[in-house]
Scaffold this active site. Sequence first.
Site, PDB file in Angstrom:
ATOM      1  N   LYS A 222       0.822  -1.221   0.000  1.00  0.00           N
ATOM      2  CA  LYS A 222       0.000   0.000   0.000  1.00  0.00           C
ATOM      3  C   LYS A 222       0.852   1.265   0.000  1.00  0.00           C
ATOM      4  O   LYS A 222       2.034   1.243   0.341  1.00  0.00           O
ATOM      5  CB  LYS A 222      -0.975  -0.032   1.171  1.00  0.00           C
ATOM      6  N   ARG A 256      -4.047  -9.928   4.449  1.00  0.00           N
ATOM      7  CA  ARG A 256      -4.405  -9.968   3.025  1.00  0.00           C
ATOM      8  C   ARG A 256      -3.186  -9.487   2.237  1.00  0.00           C
ATOM      9  O   ARG A 256      -2.787  -8.333   2.388  1.00  0.00           O
ATOM     10  CB  ARG A 256      -5.623  -9.059   2.806  1.00  0.00           C
TER      11      ARG A 256
END
Length: 277
Positions: A222, A256
């Site tokens: 991210k 995840r």
Amino acid sequence: MTTTLACGRHALDLSRPRVMGILNVTPDSFSDGGRFFDRERALDQARRMLADGADLIDVGGESTRPGAAAVDEADELARVIPVIDELAREGALVSVDTMKPAVMRAAVAAGAAMINDVNALRLPGALEAAASTDAAVCLMHMRGEPRTMQDAPAYGDVATEVRDFLVERAQACEALGIARDRIVLDPGFGFGKTLAHNLALLRALPELAATGYPVLAGLSRKSSLGAITGRPPGERLAGSLAAALAAVARGALIVRVHDVRETVDAIKVWTAIGRDR
Ligand code: 9MG
């Protein structure tokens, strides 16, 4: 506390941290450049993640990266259903990453055992759709919507606001008959949050875990990791592993990730070290 997550015909034992592999079946996914849009390649990628130790595969047909355009229902169904159907037939625990009630219902009918909704079942009909199934639900916190969520997000106390929102959504699920052992909470790293918000949420993860619901954390590749390291998405493996371990150390029971093999190894080492304590 030993927890088992009820996911349709599967029961996911959460006595150790689990790894969810990310399968974006979209032409514009942010970190793999849409490489897995082709169905056969998507299936091969999923099988590789399972062989590498993924416990479940999260199949998404609509990108949720900041600024991403919405996808219509028919296109999303055409992307995800054949992939879910095949992976479920092969025995995999499959999660569907969607906000749309019709996609939830069709995905579970095709074999999905978890509904991963970045919108925490807030679209009209989404709660009812999830309640009509026996799938697990992952309720994620998002401020705003993917198109605009990074436009100056602001909070008083981000950790408390996110926790209170998620507990309220879990209670709304339980009121409609979704049993507690089907519910997972996720603070939604990067969804309407600055770097400072994401770091505060990561530090406060034990408070979210203390609610008693299993916690899922998604930090893989991210932009916060890019902000810290200065690396583009494809070069964020080390940062992603550090973040996954930090989340697990603070109580996350599912991570995840894109890089399954490396994450599984990192968690194995972390777990082995912890066993001596
Ligand atoms: C779909 N998606 C993208 N990022 C995510 C995250 O952090 N958590 C969950 N549950 N889903 C995500």
